[in-house]
Write an enzyme that holds these catalytic residues in place. Structure first.
Site, PDB file in Angstrom:
ATOM      1  N   HIS A  17      -6.169 -42.361  -8.400  1.00 48.03           N
ATOM      2  CA  HIS A  17      -4.913 -43.397  -8.362  1.00 48.03           C
ATOM      3  C   HIS A  17      -5.380 -44.702  -7.819  1.00 48.03           C
ATOM      4  O   HIS A  17      -6.612 -44.657  -7.388  1.00 48.03           O
ATOM      5  CB  HIS A  17      -3.645 -42.728  -7.970  1.00 48.03           C
ATOM      6  CG  HIS A  17      -3.636 -42.095  -6.574  1.00 48.03           C
ATOM      7  ND1 HIS A  17      -3.885 -43.070  -5.406  1.00 48.03           N
ATOM      8  CD2 HIS A  17      -3.317 -41.118  -5.966  1.00 48.03           C
ATOM      9  CE1 HIS A  17      -3.931 -42.787  -4.273  1.00 48.03           C
ATOM     10  NE2 HIS A  17      -3.436 -41.300  -4.428  1.00 48.03           N
ATOM     11  N   HIS A  20      -6.943 -44.564  -4.274  1.00 46.14           N
ATOM     12  CA  HIS A  20      -8.663 -44.262  -4.407  1.00 46.14           C
ATOM     13  C   HIS A  20      -9.417 -45.360  -4.770  1.00 46.14           C
ATOM     14  O   HIS A  20     -10.450 -45.694  -4.451  1.00 46.14           O
ATOM     15  CB  HIS A  20      -8.732 -42.942  -5.312  1.00 46.14           C
ATOM     16  CG  HIS A  20      -8.042 -41.877  -4.843  1.00 46.14           C
ATOM     17  ND1 HIS A  20      -7.190 -41.304  -5.605  1.00 46.14           N
ATOM     18  CD2 HIS A  20      -7.877 -41.128  -3.757  1.00 46.14           C
ATOM     19  CE1 HIS A  20      -6.630 -40.059  -5.275  1.00 46.14           C
ATOM     20  NE2 HIS A  20      -6.967 -40.294  -3.909  1.00 46.14           N
ATOM     21  N   CYS A 125      -0.792 -29.032   8.551  1.00 49.42           N
ATOM     22  CA  CYS A 125      -0.447 -29.751   7.435  1.00 49.42           C
ATOM     23  C   CYS A 125      -1.679 -29.370   6.188  1.00 49.42           C
ATOM     24  O   CYS A 125      -2.934 -30.026   6.605  1.00 49.42           O
ATOM     25  CB  CYS A 125      -0.122 -30.946   7.724  1.00 49.42           C
ATOM     26  SG  CYS A 125      -0.083 -31.948   6.085  1.00 49.42           S
ATOM     27  N   CYS A 128      -2.844 -32.809   4.749  1.00 49.70           N
ATOM     28  CA  CYS A 128      -3.985 -33.370   5.734  1.00 49.70           C
ATOM     29  C   CYS A 128      -5.217 -32.479   5.933  1.00 49.70           C
ATOM     30  O   CYS A 128      -6.079 -32.937   6.241  1.00 49.70           O
ATOM     31  CB  CYS A 128      -3.452 -33.734   7.007  1.00 49.70           C
ATOM     32  SG  CYS A 128      -1.956 -34.885   7.207  1.00 49.70           S
ATOM     33  N   CYS A 146       5.195 -33.280   8.716  1.00 51.94           N
ATOM     34  CA  CYS A 146       3.866 -34.094   8.917  1.00 51.94           C
ATOM     35  C   CYS A 146       4.179 -35.675   8.936  1.00 51.94           C
ATOM     36  O   CYS A 146       4.791 -36.072   8.046  1.00 51.94           O
ATOM     37  CB  CYS A 146       2.749 -33.615   7.893  1.00 51.94           C
ATOM     38  SG  CYS A 146       1.674 -34.924   7.570  1.00 51.94           S
ATOM     39  N   HIS A 149       2.600 -37.051   5.193  1.00 46.91           N
ATOM     40  CA  HIS A 149       3.120 -36.417   4.019  1.00 46.91           C
ATOM     41  C   HIS A 149       4.639 -35.998   3.938  1.00 46.91           C
ATOM     42  O   HIS A 149       5.075 -36.029   2.987  1.00 46.91           O
ATOM     43  CB  HIS A 149       2.263 -35.098   3.846  1.00 46.91           C
ATOM     44  CG  HIS A 149       0.773 -35.174   3.309  1.00 46.91           C
ATOM     45  ND1 HIS A 149      -0.089 -35.254   4.358  1.00 46.91           N
ATOM     46  CD2 HIS A 149       0.172 -35.632   2.531  1.00 46.91           C
ATOM     47  CE1 HIS A 149      -1.485 -35.762   3.855  1.00 46.91           C
ATOM     48  NE2 HIS A 149      -1.283 -35.843   2.697  1.00 46.91           N
ATOM     49  N   LYS A 307       3.880 -44.895   0.212  1.00 44.29           N
ATOM     50  CA  LYS A 307       2.650 -44.812   0.001  1.00 44.29           C
ATOM     51  C   LYS A 307       2.161 -44.225  -1.216  1.00 44.29           C
ATOM     52  O   LYS A 307       2.605 -43.518  -1.930  1.00 44.29           O
ATOM     53  CB  LYS A 307       2.097 -43.779   1.103  1.00 44.29           C
ATOM     54  CG  LYS A 307       0.254 -43.676   0.874  1.00 44.29           C
ATOM     55  CD  LYS A 307      -0.082 -42.824   2.042  1.00 44.29           C
ATOM     56  CE  LYS A 307      -1.528 -42.498   2.157  1.00 44.29           C
ATOM     57  NZ  LYS A 307      -2.002 -41.274   1.300  1.00 44.29           N
ATOM     58  N   LYS A 310      -0.077 -38.656  -4.733  1.00 42.81           N
ATOM     59  CA  LYS A 310       0.177 -37.632  -5.778  1.00 42.81           C
ATOM     60  C   LYS A 310       1.543 -36.977  -5.617  1.00 42.81           C
ATOM     61  O   LYS A 310       2.313 -36.793  -6.769  1.00 42.81           O
ATOM     62  CB  LYS A 310      -0.807 -36.514  -5.614  1.00 42.81           C
ATOM     63  CG  LYS A 310      -0.669 -35.469  -6.578  1.00 42.81           C
ATOM     64  CD  LYS A 310      -1.395 -34.034  -6.150  1.00 42.81           C
ATOM     65  CE  LYS A 310      -1.188 -32.908  -6.939  1.00 42.81           C
ATOM     66  NZ  LYS A 310      -1.443 -32.906  -8.363  1.00 42.81           N
TER      67      LYS A 310
END
Ligand code: ME8
Length: 711
Positions: A17, A20, A125, A128, A146, A149, A307, A310
């Protein structure tokens, strides 16, 4: 000088995405800058294919981990190829070369006496692939979440694992960081890491026995158990396994390792700073290997503050689609290919408009200083495109190459002291120096600012010299000088933009008659070249995006169902962006069309008494989870001011990530007869807007308590 830049290796639980792409594009730009300066340069990227997260993704996809990674890893390589990323190597952690080097590193750490067997118990997690203490987690009710996340962490109960004596390296690492200010950049992240280390480094569990998708530890433990390596120890080693000689007695003595390793720059997102700036140097210190030169952390791209990831479907933006949508067919007249590295830029790459790729690269690198977070909006992207790319650069290239075509052009030294030429060459010299300094300091936004000062000065030069008047007046020498100066300035600009806008650089250099326009240009000297030159009119670069073009781009990128939660509403974004440019430059903008959906058939009128039978109340979503095996359904727990929250099953999963709903106030049909959906008793209905797909949820515009009646 030598330069070695790496990106994180991306987990193959996800497809690429924009987040990245941002890291990979930054790394590519730095590598291009260093190649221009004739330095030995290497760029590495790749995929992280082991661990629980990937194993779970494979299970979810109903395939073996091997099948899963073999399917997803090429998507990363493919994306980078299409975007013209010039990496020299692409490493996969499932490759044999990597496994061998990881084994060699492990043995060095064993030989150093830094591993012991003990039981691990604590929070983990999977997102991570990281261990957490409660002081670093957040809490929602009784659930530990987390911090990255925002999802529940798992409790690992007394797993027998190998422990790495990280505590032993606390002081050596602190000393190293203090002595090497360039080791962690930017400064704010260095301070964050120092503070973290000073809270005390604990020994780290570096193997697992509860799952098997990983690199096997070379030998079973003394109790006979076979372990797989902790995925971060495996993954971090990629940076040297791509340089080492896996089959040599000492893999770390390879010539690539000797040449590049001392110059390594690990470009990463801030989410993985701890692993790179604490764990990795400790492993290397234990293995007796030098530390990388720099860990360079950037911030996060967000969409409306969330953020890009995914787990937030509404934030996902496919970089290939974005580049394609931004590119103008026939615009730059290129095929998305430019020279560079070997691993990801190949002649067989399917064509993407290079101008679209460049426009995306420009926005990402210009908009946000490296290290900061940035919110992606269509408004800001279109504003940058129209102001900087269309108005400034595109305009200059278009004007200059139109004037230059077929005309003699040569800088005349005797006219260089003339104030307008002197001013342009002063700004050009500053631009070369400032751009070089900014790229060296990993500040691409400052490099682009410096280049654009020259671009704008170039446009002012054309305005002030009015070469068309010189032509009319038959002032051939003066005209040739002005055109020669413009050619020289544009040649400089074409070189300076190459790290960030490689395709446009090639297009401009071709129009200016450069011998090897597709090659890597040399870093320019500040002096204007005085050779006689021949140029031709360039294909238009970065044509303006009017409101209709903007809306078409948004529509190509944002599926209707996600528009309500995506980066700006299509029509709204297009309208705002069209207004964001000064009126004098704005196209004769058609009023942005209002977004419409096909209206459904109107229903016959009802009596007020019928409406009165519907009990509508304000509800607040307390929790939301996906309903297994149901693509469209979410199970919500909704507070209606009653003693216990209600369970409501809603068909909104394609429009909202569950976590995006928690805390939201919605309107609930409270007296709808309960129904059992997928085995779950649903006690009400949430009002949502949209016909076939959900575009938004109903809500209230004031902070009213749950349970309030809506009439
Ligand atoms: O962490 N904004 O892989 P990953 C900016 N496999 N950058 C972003 C981003 C965002 N919203 N989202 C992702 C891993 N990134 C490990 C790395 S390295 C030895 C192992 C970028 O697939 C950013 O560079 O989760 C981040 O660090 C990386 O993708 C995480 O990718």
């Amino acid at each position: 000088m030598t330069f070695y830049i790496t990106t994180p290796i991306y987990y193959v639980n996800d497809v690429p995405h924009l987040g990245h792409a941002y890291t990979t594009i930054c790394a590519d730009a730095f590598a291009r800058f260093h190649r221009m300066r004739g330095e030995a340069t290497r760029m590495l990227t790749g995929t992280d294919e082991h661990g629980q997260k990937v194993e779970e993704a494979a299970q979810k996809a109903g395939v073996s981990p091997r099948q899963h990674v073999d399917e997803v890893a090429p998507r990363f390589a493919h994306t980078w190829r299409r975007l013209g990323i010039a990496a020299d190597d692409f490493i996969r952690t499932t490759e044999a070369r990597h496994g061998k080097v990881v084994g060699a590193l492990w043995r060095r750490i064993v030989d150093h006496g830094d591993l012991y067997l003990a039981s691990y118990q604590g929070w983990y997690c999977v997102g991570c692939e990281g261990f957490y203490t409660e002081s670093t987690l957040t809490k929602d009710g009784d659930t530990w979440l987390c911090p990255t996340h925002k999802r529940p962490v798992a409790w690992v109960d007394k797993e027998r694992t190998w422990f790495f004596r990280m505590s032993k390296y606390q002081q050596p690492l602190l000393d190293y960081i203090e002595a090497h200010p360039e080791f962690i950049q930017p400064e704010a992240y260095r301070n964050e890491v120092l503070a973290f280390i000073k809270t005390g480094l604990r020994d780290l569990s570096v193997s697992r026995t509860s799952f098997s998708w990983g690199i096997p530890i070379p030998d079973p433990d003394p109790e006979g158990h076979q372990h797989v390596m902790y995925v971060w120890m495996d993954a971090l080693t990629n940076y040297i396994s791509a340089l080492a000689d896996p089959d040599a007695a000492d893999p770390f003595a390879s010539s690539l390792m000797t040449l590049f390793w001392p110059h390594a720059v690990h470009l990463i997102g801030k989410d993985i700073l701890r692993f790179h700036a604490v764990y990795w140097p400790c492993f290397l210190l234990s293995a007796g290997l030098p530390l990388p030169k720099t860990v360079l952390s950037h911030g996060w791209w967000t969409v409306r503050g969330e953020k890009i990831s995914k787990s937030m479907p509404a934030t996902r933006i496919d970089p290939i689609q974005l580049a394609r949508a931004l590119g103008t067919p026939g615009g730059a007249g290129d095929d998305g290919r430019v020279d560079g590295g070997a691993a990801t830029s190949s002649a067989d790459s399917p064509s993407l408009p290079g101008s679209g790729v460049d426009a995306m690269r420009y926005y990402l690198l210009r908009e946000v200083p490296l290290g900061n977070d940035g919110d992606f909006t269509f408004e800001s992207m279109f504003a940058r495109y129209n102001a900087d790319l269309a108005n400034d650069l595109g305009n200059l290239v278009n004007r200059a190459t139109t004037l230059l075509e077929g005309q003699p052009a040569r800088v005349r030294p005797e006219l260089c002291g003339e104030p307008r030429t002197a001013q342009l060459s002063r700004v050009a010299a500053e631009a070369v120096a400032d751009t070089e300094q900014a790229f060296t300091a990993f500040a691409p936004h400052r490099a682009l600012e410096a280049i654009w000062r020259l671009v704008r000065e170039g446009n002012r030069y054309v305005d002030a010299c009015e070469p068309w008047k010189l032509k009319k007046a038959g002032k051939a020498d003066e005209l040739a000088h002005v055109l020669g100066t413009l050619h020289a300035a544009l040649t400089l600009i074409a070189a300076l933009i190459y790290p960030v806008l490689p395709h446009s650089s090639a297009t401009i250099r071709a129009a200016l008659g450069a011998d090897d326009a597709q090659g890597v240009p040399a870093w320019p000297s500040a002096a204007f070249s005085q050779a006689e030159v021949a140029a031709h009119k360039s294909a238009p670069l970065f044509p303006r995006l009017d409101a209709a073009a903007q809306e078409a781009i948004v529509a190509a990128l944002v599926p209707p169902a996600a528009r309500a939660a995506a980066p700006g509403d299509a029509a709204e974004a297009a309208a705002q962006a069209a207004q964001a440019v000064p009126a004098a430059q704005a196209p004769p903008a058609p009023a942005a069309p209002a977004r419409v959906t096909a209206p459904s058939q109107p229903l016959p009128p009802i009596e007020f008494a019928d409406f009165g039978k519907v009990e509508l109340r304000v509800g607040q979503v307390k929790a939301a989870v996906a309903v297994p095996k149901a693509k469209k359904l979410l199970q919500l727990s909704v507070d209606l001011g009653e003693p216990a929250p209600r369970t409501i099953v809603a068909g909104i999963a394609e429009a909202f990530a569950p976590e995006a709903l928690v805390g939201k106030k919605v309107i609930v049909v409270a007296n709808l007869a309960p129904a059992t959906i997928r085995g779950i008793r649903s006690e009400g209905m949430i009002l949502a807007a949209g016909e076939d797909s959900i575009l938004g949820l109903s809500g209230v515009d004031a902070d009213v308590p749950p349970g309030t009646r809506v009439r």
